[in-house]
Structures are given as C-alpha cells and as structure tokens.
Design a protein around this motif. Structure first.
Motif, PDB file in Angstrom:
ATOM      1  N   LEU A  74      14.696  18.407  -2.828  1.00 33.89           N
ATOM      2  CA  LEU A  74      14.604  17.093  -2.095  1.00 33.89           C
ATOM      3  C   LEU A  74      13.155  16.500  -2.426  1.00 33.89           C
ATOM      4  N   LYS A  75      12.164  17.556  -2.414  1.00 31.39           N
ATOM      5  CA  LYS A  75      10.780  17.030  -2.583  1.00 31.39           C
ATOM      6  C   LYS A  75      10.630  16.558  -3.770  1.00 31.39           C
ATOM      7  N   GLU A  76      11.324  17.329  -4.815  1.00 29.90           N
ATOM      8  CA  GLU A  76      11.265  16.892  -6.141  1.00 29.90           C
ATOM      9  C   GLU A  76      11.680  15.272  -6.320  1.00 29.90           C
ATOM     10  N   LYS A  77      12.798  15.266  -5.809  1.00 22.45           N
ATOM     11  CA  LYS A  77      13.551  13.660  -5.855  1.00 22.45           C
ATOM     12  C   LYS A  77      12.736  12.615  -5.013  1.00 22.45           C
ATOM     13  N   SER A  78      12.061  13.258  -3.952  1.00 22.86           N
ATOM     14  CA  SER A  78      11.040  12.241  -3.378  1.00 22.86           C
ATOM     15  C   SER A  78       9.913  11.818  -4.188  1.00 22.86           C
ATOM     16  N   ARG A  79       9.427  13.041  -4.899  1.00 24.86           N
ATOM     17  CA  ARG A  79       8.278  12.791  -5.597  1.00 24.86           C
ATOM     18  C   ARG A  79       8.572  11.364  -6.663  1.00 24.86           C
ATOM     19  N   GLU A  80       9.799  11.852  -7.358  1.00 27.34           N
ATOM     20  CA  GLU A  80      10.132  10.870  -8.330  1.00 27.34           C
ATOM     21  C   GLU A  80       9.913   9.236  -7.849  1.00 27.34           C
ATOM     22  N   ILE A  81      10.900   9.188  -6.573  1.00 19.67           N
ATOM     23  CA  ILE A  81      10.758   7.907  -5.957  1.00 19.67           C
ATOM     24  C   ILE A  81       9.669   7.561  -5.668  1.00 19.67           C
ATOM     25  N   GLY A  82       8.674   8.460  -5.190  1.00 19.88           N
ATOM     26  CA  GLY A  82       7.176   8.172  -4.715  1.00 19.88           C
ATOM     27  C   GLY A  82       6.581   7.572  -5.809  1.00 19.88           C
ATOM     28  N   SER A  83       6.749   7.862  -7.059  1.00 18.42           N
ATOM     29  CA  SER A  83       5.872   7.343  -8.095  1.00 18.42           C
ATOM     30  C   SER A  83       6.381   5.903  -8.310  1.00 18.42           C
ATOM     31  N   GLN A  84       7.692   5.633  -8.247  1.00 16.21           N
ATOM     32  CA  GLN A  84       7.920   4.398  -8.492  1.00 16.21           C
ATOM     33  C   GLN A  84       7.548   3.401  -7.397  1.00 16.21           C
ATOM     34  N   LEU A  85       7.549   4.120  -6.014  1.00 14.99           N
ATOM     35  CA  LEU A  85       7.052   3.319  -4.804  1.00 14.99           C
ATOM     36  C   LEU A  85       5.489   2.958  -4.963  1.00 14.99           C
ATOM     37  N   THR A  86       4.692   3.852  -5.697  1.00 18.73           N
ATOM     38  CA  THR A  86       3.424   3.587  -5.615  1.00 18.73           C
ATOM     39  C   THR A  86       3.342   2.131  -6.538  1.00 18.73           C
ATOM     40  N   ALA A  87       3.832   2.046  -7.376  1.00 18.36           N
ATOM     41  CA  ALA A  87       3.711   0.926  -8.480  1.00 18.36           C
ATOM     42  C   ALA A  87       4.255  -0.143  -7.663  1.00 18.36           C
ATOM     43  N   ALA A  88       5.505  -0.015  -6.977  1.00 19.89           N
ATOM     44  CA  ALA A  88       5.911  -1.086  -6.449  1.00 19.89           C
ATOM     45  C   ALA A  88       5.212  -1.750  -5.101  1.00 19.89           C
ATOM     46  N   GLU A  89       4.409  -0.739  -4.563  1.00 24.71           N
ATOM     47  CA  GLU A  89       3.395  -1.042  -3.465  1.00 24.71           C
ATOM     48  C   GLU A  89       2.176  -1.992  -4.080  1.00 24.71           C
ATOM     49  N   ALA A  90       1.965  -1.656  -5.258  1.00 29.85           N
ATOM     50  CA  ALA A  90       0.626  -2.069  -5.480  1.00 29.85           C
ATOM     51  C   ALA A  90       0.979  -3.674  -6.053  1.00 29.85           C
ATOM     52  N   GLU A  91       2.162  -3.656  -6.604  1.00 32.34           N
ATOM     53  CA  GLU A  91       2.781  -5.105  -7.146  1.00 32.34           C
ATOM     54  C   GLU A  91       2.854  -5.948  -5.828  1.00 32.34           C
ATOM     55  N   ALA A  92       3.626  -5.548  -4.905  1.00 29.52           N
ATOM     56  CA  ALA A  92       3.880  -6.412  -3.611  1.00 29.52           C
ATOM     57  C   ALA A  92       2.454  -6.756  -3.082  1.00 29.52           C
ATOM     58  N   LEU A  93       1.510  -5.695  -3.059  1.00 28.27           N
ATOM     59  CA  LEU A  93       0.264  -6.166  -2.398  1.00 28.27           C
ATOM     60  C   LEU A  93      -0.362  -7.245  -3.363  1.00 28.27           C
ATOM     61  N   SER A  94      -0.302  -7.081  -4.475  1.00 28.29           N
ATOM     62  CA  SER A  94      -1.151  -8.100  -5.269  1.00 28.29           C
ATOM     63  C   SER A  94      -0.210  -9.389  -5.300  1.00 28.29           C
ATOM     64  N   ALA A  95       0.867  -9.525  -5.112  1.00 26.16           N
ATOM     65  CA  ALA A  95       1.904 -10.773  -4.752  1.00 26.16           C
ATOM     66  C   ALA A  95       1.325 -11.343  -3.505  1.00 26.16           C
ATOM     67  N   GLU A  96       1.501 -10.444  -2.533  1.00 27.95           N
ATOM     68  CA  GLU A  96       1.082 -10.986  -1.175  1.00 27.95           C
ATOM     69  C   GLU A  96      -0.248 -11.502  -1.105  1.00 27.95           C
ATOM     70  N   ASP A  97      -1.143 -10.924  -1.757  1.00 30.86           N
ATOM     71  CA  ASP A  97      -2.648 -11.537  -1.691  1.00 30.86           C
ATOM     72  C   ASP A  97      -2.540 -12.750  -2.442  1.00 30.86           C
ATOM     73  N   ARG A  98      -1.920 -13.023  -3.651  1.00 27.07           N
ATOM     74  CA  ARG A  98      -1.847 -14.144  -4.256  1.00 27.07           C
ATOM     75  C   ARG A  98      -1.298 -15.046  -3.337  1.00 27.07           C
ATOM     76  N   ARG A  99      -0.288 -15.039  -2.682  1.00 23.49           N
ATOM     77  CA  ARG A  99       0.222 -15.821  -1.925  1.00 23.49           C
ATOM     78  C   ARG A  99      -0.768 -16.398  -0.692  1.00 23.49           C
ATOM     79  N   ARG A 100      -1.315 -15.230  -0.151  1.00 30.66           N
ATOM     80  CA  ARG A 100      -2.373 -15.710   0.833  1.00 30.66           C
ATOM     81  C   ARG A 100      -3.470 -16.669   0.464  1.00 30.66           C
ATOM     82  N   GLU A 101      -3.848 -16.263  -0.654  1.00 33.95           N
ATOM     83  CA  GLU A 101      -5.033 -17.037  -1.262  1.00 33.95           C
ATOM     84  C   GLU A 101      -4.448 -18.423  -1.534  1.00 33.95           C
ATOM     85  N   ALA A 102      -3.308 -18.588  -2.071  1.00 31.03           N
ATOM     86  CA  ALA A 102      -2.920 -19.880  -2.219  1.00 31.03           C
ATOM     87  C   ALA A 102      -2.591 -20.554  -0.919  1.00 31.03           C
ATOM     88  N   LEU A 103      -2.289 -19.826   0.037  1.00 31.44           N
ATOM     89  CA  LEU A 103      -2.011 -20.628   1.428  1.00 31.44           C
ATOM     90  C   LEU A 103      -3.416 -20.942   2.127  1.00 31.44           C
TER      91      LEU A 103
END
Length: 438
Positions: A74-103
């Motif tokens: 299970l840990k191994e499986k979670s690590r895999e998802i975790g690496s996708q999550l790290t990327a998804a987090e960074a993308e979401a954060l930067s998209a949210e920042d750009r939205r906030r700046e525009a707003l």
RNA sequence: GGAGAGGUGCCAGAGUGGUCGAAUGGGUCUCACUGCUAAUGAGUUGACCUGGGAAACCGGGUCCGAGGGUUCAAAUCCCUCCCUCUCCGCCA
C-alpha cells in the motif's frame, strides 16, 4: 476584489460595467480562462489527495492487524500517487495564484448611479455652496465677489505672515513637503480638533499606526496596482499610509462582526504620504500637491442595505465642515472614467481657492461595496438569515488640511494683509481672532 | 537587540505520528421541566474552496499563528518567519 462567481454567472454585465471605466473586456475573458484552469486543476489535486488519504487510512488499519507486507504494498502504491499529487499540487497552486493576481488587478464595478464618462471632464457638478447663497443645485456656480486682496496665492500670504515656510521645508525634506509655523501650525492643529470633535457624536476616534504591512495595503486596493504611488520602507517591508483609510479598513480584517454592531463608524487623524509619481510640475505650487499632508478621515462598515444612507451621511458631514468654515465649494459626482480603482461611487468636494483661481479637491467620499471587504475578509453575520456576508466599506476625508489651510488664508485675507480666523476655530486656538504681522 | 516560555474552535484548555475538525469545561442556540427567572436534564453549535441538488442536504478537499520540509500519513517531528508573555539591554 470583485466576486469571481459574479464574473462566471453574469459575464456580460461585468464586462459592460468595466468597459465604462475603460477596462479592456478581454481581461474578463482572460480571467474566466484562468478561473477554469484553476478549478480544473484544483479538482484533479483534490481527487489525488482523496486517494492518498484513503490509502493512508487503509495502512493504519492493516498495520494494526499486523500485516506488514500488505502495508508495504500500500505504501508503494501511495508513493506513486504521491508523486502525481506533488505535480498536481504545484500546477493547481500556480493556476490559483494566476487567478488571484488577475482578480486583484481588476477594479471595482461602478454603481449603476455613477455617471458614465471617460475622464475628469465628464464628472458631474451636482450642487455647490457659498456663504452668500447657501446650497444651490446644478453646475453653474456663482462665485462670491472676491476682493483684490483675496486674490493673493496662499504661498505668498504664508511667507508674508511667516506661517508657512516651504523654503526651509525643502531644505529639510525636499520639494512638496510643507512646514507650518507659529499661528499657521496652530491653525492646522485647530482644524484637526475641530473636525474630530464634530464627528465625536457618532464616530469612534482612532489613532492608528501610519506604517503598515503589504497585506494591509492590498486590502484597500492600494496594492498591487499602485506600488509607484506609495512610500515604502524596504528594510522593514512596511509602507507609509497614503490615507487613514488603509489602517482603518483593515481594523476588522479577518473578523466576523455581528449585524447588531453595524454600522461601525470611525474617525482618525493621521499624516498621509504620497509619492505623487508622474505628477511633477502639475499644480504643485505651494500646498496644492504634497508628499505629506494631514487629514481627518471618516470611515464606516455597513450592511449592504445601510450603505446608501451612510454614503449620504459621510458626504453630509464633510460638507457641513466646509460650511462651518465658510468656504465656497462644489460637489462632483465622479464619472466611471475618473472613479478610483476600488470605488463604486465617489463624490469629490472641491473648495474654491481665490488666490489661485482653482477648485481644490479637499475631500473624496466613496462607497466601495464589498470590494475592500473581500480583500480584507471583513464579514458580518446577518441577524435574520444567520448567513455570513461581506460588509460594505465607505469612507471620506473630513477634511484634508493643507489645501483647506490654503483656501482659508486666501478667503479670509483682509485689506490690511491680516487673515481672520473662522469663528468655529477660535476656541481651538486660544481665541485668536486674526493672524497679522504685528 | 539577547535569553526563555508560548500561540489549538466564540472563550478557557487537553492532545500518544494513524481511530483528531479535534477531549473536557464554559458560553451560544433549541427542547423538556418550572408561574417568571434561576437551577437541572437532553440535544445543538466552525470557516473556506469545489462537485451534485429547486431546496433541505449530500460527496470531495483545505484550515490547530504563517510559510516550507520529513513521512504512505503531521495539531503532533524539523526549518524559517510573524505575534504574545517573562527577564536582561536600549530608549521617547
């Protein structure tokens, strides 16, 4: 900031409203695109997080039952998802920042009552007042019959009576810094006491700090767009306030007030600091435009329903002071093209300066709707519905002293070169009746 | 500026890496009891983002001063910053 939901749901109205200000409507489309990306990416992130969370719970259960091997799987499986999550987090954060700046860059939507126009020349003079004629509707001002000895600019009067020393102020701080002396300084102090006392029936007197954090400047809308206009203390990451509106608006930052507490009324006397970048050479003589000046501000938090009445009250208070001081003034309803960034509707008060022949802005009374309250996160709980809503903020100068000082010495100048003190101020200046050379 | 202690929900205050949005007490609101109040008993009580729904509501996510990090998993461990308190220094 404006409500992103309103932008989503009533895009055309938002575009049209901002267009009246001269804002390019494609900015709204750009914002919507950023909003879409931010939400899509946040959803993706949240889904991955949900998976990690549920696997973590599984691991906890498996561990308790002592099945180490399946925990490892299970840990191994979670690590895999975790690496996708790290990327998804960074993308979401930067998209949210750009939205906030525009707003944050978008100005407020003007009120439906704000006259539509492209600039200063389209502001509407709604009424005017002179000591002789009192209040008059319309835009055709009949000026009082000024005498020749009133046609002397305040900087000359100030030097002559040794109550204004701009030369030495320049030596100390540079141009566009004032220095009042003797009864000139007393006059400013008297104006301050007079105004604060006038508001004391309903307004809490506040003496706020004048150096504030970046977040405080963002709340009122003075940042990020107008960085150039503010004095900044880089070493300590603080800004000198351009108006008491800045600290007073943030007084209730991140708070939830009770509807019973509204409206909240506050008044404050502070110095105000403005770089006046880009205005070099334009109407800068004497006290017309300064890097530092003193001002009494009045400010309120209200429910949306109370806002209209409060706007009238603040305007009325500023006008009343001008009337008590006996100064000729006119009231301008600012058009969409001249409206301040954060405001839905603004009335400017301009006093007539006989010495320069200019109308000087001595007060600006604005209704901001929930624009600043969203930025500062100031809310209230409604009594009936129990819902939490943003407050409305309103404020006005009552009044800005340097220009008032100028108009007073010009208006009250007599043929013998003395300046008579308006009666309402005398109790505040040792009952002095006039300023003269002897 | 130096040394130490601490920041948890409306308030006080507990918290072992997993069963913690979070014990317990107070307050709030609701109901019961009571002639009213009080007392007592039972229950209730967070914000924000997002998806679904006409709505009531339901699902997912975030939030334990702020921001990073370690870990499958952080209120809990590590780092930086902010704030509060105590002592020392300095100072209007």
């Amino acid at each position: 900031m404006i409500d992103i939901r309103l932008v989503r749901e009533d895009t055309d109205k938002v575009k049209k409203s901002l267009q009246n200000r001269g804002v390019d409507p494609s900015l709204v489309d750009a914002l919507l695109q950023l909003d879409f990306e931010a939400r899509t990416k946040a959803t993706r992130r949240d889904e991955l997080r949900a998976q990690v969370n549920s696997i973590s719970k599984e691991i906890a259960q498996v561990m308790r039952s002592g099945m180490k091997d399946s925990a490892e799987t299970l840990k191994e499986k979670s690590r895999e998802i975790g690496s996708q999550l790290t990327a998804a987090e960074a993308e979401a954060l930067s998209a949210e920042d750009r939205r906030r700046e525009a707003l944050l860059e978008l100005p407020n939507l003007p009120s439906d009552d704000t006259p539509v126009g492209s600039g200063e020349q389209d502001n509407v003079i709604v009424r005017w007042w002179t000591p002789e004629l009192g209040m008059q509707e319309g835009s055709e001002v009949v000026l009082p019959d000024y005498q020749e000895y009133q046609r002397k600019p305040h900087w000359e009067i100030g030097s002559e009576l040794r109550i204004l020393d701009l030369e030495r102020a320049a030596k100390i701080s540079g141009s566009m810094f004032p220095m009042f002396r003797g009864l000139g300084a007393t006059l400013e102090r008297a104006l301050t006491s007079f105004a604060l006392d006038a508001h004391s029936d309903a307004f809490e007197e506040i003496r706020p700090p004048t150096l504030v954090r970046t977040a405080t400047m963002i709340s009122t809308g003075h940042l990020p767009k107008f960085e150039e206009d503010a004095y900044r203390l880089e070493r300590d990451d603080l800004y000198a306030i351009p108006t008491a509106e800045v600290p007073l608006t943030s007084l209730a930052k991140d708070e939830i007030l009770s509807e019973q507490d509204l409206p909240v009324r506050m008044t404050a006397f502070t110095s105000c600091f403005r770089r006046e970048a880009g205005s070099a050479g334009r109407d800068t003589r004497g006290l017309l435009r300064l890097h530092e000046f003193d001002k009494v501000e009045i400010l309120a938090y209200t429910t949306p329903d109370q806002a209209g009445e409060m706007h009238a009250e603040l305007l009325g208070r500023a006008e009343r002071l001008l009337q008590q001081l006996g100064l000729t003034y006119r009231v301008l309803d600012l058009c969409t093209g001249d409206l301040g960034n954060s405001s839905k509707r603004t009335f400017d008060l301009e006093a007539y300066s006989p010495g320069t022949g200019l109308w000087l802005e001595v007060s600006s009374v604005s209704w901001f709707g929930d624009f600043q309250a969203r930025r500062a996160n100031i809310r209230y709980r409604a009594l009936e519905s129990k819902e939490i809503e943003f407050v409305h903020t309103l404020n006005g100068s009552a009044l800005a002293w340097a220009r008032i000082w100028a108009v007073i010495v010009e208006t009250y100048r007599k043929s013998d070169s003395s300046v008579v003190i308006p009666e309402v101020l005398r109790p505040y200046m040792r009952n002095v009746e006039k300023i003269s050379l002897d």
